[in-house]
Write an enzyme that holds these catalytic residues in place. Structure first.
Site, short mmCIF file in Angstrom:
data_model
loop_
_atom_site.label_atom_id
_atom_site.label_comp_id
_atom_site.label_asym_id
_atom_site.label_seq_id
_atom_site.Cartn_x
_atom_site.Cartn_y
_atom_site.Cartn_z
N ASP A 52 -8.34 3.87 3.01
CA ASP A 52 -8.82 4.96 2.15
C ASP A 52 -8.09 4.86 0.81
O ASP A 52 -6.87 4.92 0.77
CB ASP A 52 -8.53 6.31 2.82
N SER A 70 -13.32 14.96 2.79
CA SER A 70 -12.34 15.01 1.71
C SER A 70 -11.92 16.45 1.42
O SER A 70 -11.45 17.14 2.32
CB SER A 70 -12.92 14.29 0.49
N HIS A 95 -13.16 5.79 1.88
CA HIS A 95 -13.03 7.25 1.83
C HIS A 95 -14.33 8.00 2.11
O HIS A 95 -14.37 8.92 2.92
CB HIS A 95 -12.47 7.68 0.46
#
Length: 246
Positions: free
Chosen positions: A193, A96, A223
């Site tokens: 996601d 991320s 995610h």
């Protein structure tokens, strides 16, 4: 910053058996807990691991609110400088925003390869949240977007609105410099996601200047793929990628 750091969010250094190191970076409002099982498995495969806690993370949302993207970059730069003299080859892996910081490292350092997992460079939904004048100082957290049942990410249950802007700025800084990345790239993309639009990964793949790059879809994870059904695949493919580039 006097807030106590949660044990799950601790920074770690794990010495390996070979001369290759991996800088492992967690995500926005998250913690090292999300990266630990991947990091430990890679360490068991022989790699030296440097896993920093990004400033403002692992304590309280109020603590995080006092930090910004420059602090998070500094956390990574400090960890990079600690790891580099201990290894001959150095790779960076991040989830991320940790993936965004991985790209930042690839732009600014001569690393042997970069591995990103659902990295963020373009976040229109976050931009909308930040620009909404009616949104409160803290908005609901974004953690634990995980398909596998019974698994929870150690992350803040609230997100400082101020820090959303810092995340957006960091994404733009990196997005504008993707063409400066020439090192080998392995880009993981979750098929589904709910935090970072999956087209971010396609954009990164298209715009980095690396001649050696691979975009690999994670079909059974959301995610936080490092805690999800595909985490062992991430380890396997990362190991293969590193072995090809040392």
């Amino acid at each position: 910053m006097t807030n106590k750091i949660a044990y799950e969010a601790r920074a770690e250094f794990l010495e390996g058996k070979n001369d290759t190191g991996i800088l492992v970076i967690h995500g926005f409002t998250g913690s090292t807990q999300s990266m630990r099982q991947v990091a430990y498995k890679l360490n068991h495969l022989g790699y030296t691991i440097q896993m920093p806690r990004l400033l403002g993370h692992g304590t309280t949302p109020e603590d995080m609110e006092t930090t910004g993207y420059e602090d998070w970059i500094k956390s990574v730069e400090t960890a990079y400088n600690e790891l580099k003299p201990k290894v001959k080859k150095l790779f960076v892996l991040g989830l991320s925003m940790g993936g965004t910081l991985t790209l930042y490292s690839a732009i600014h350092h001569n690393i042997n390869g970069a591995i990103t997992i659902n990295a963020a460079v373009n976040l229109p939904n976050f931009q909308e949240m930040y620009e909404n004048e009616n949104s409160p100082r803290f908005i609901p957290g974004i953690g634990s977007d995980i398909k596998k049942e019974g698994i929870k990410e150690w992350a803040y249950d609230q997100t400082p609105k101020k820090c959303i802007n810092d995340l957006i700025i960091l994404g733009k800084i990196v997005k504008d410099k993707l063409n400066d990345i020439h090192c080998p790239m392995l880009i993981f993309k979750s098929k589904e996601d709910h935090v970072v639009p999956s087209n971010n990964q396609d954009y990164i793949y298209t715009h980095v200047a690396s001649t050696q790059k691979e975009l690999l879809e994670l079909k059974n994870s959301y995610h936080v793929a490092t805690l999800d059904n595909d985490w062992e695949l991430i380890v396997k493919k990362t190991h293969e990628f590193i072995q090809q580039n040392i």
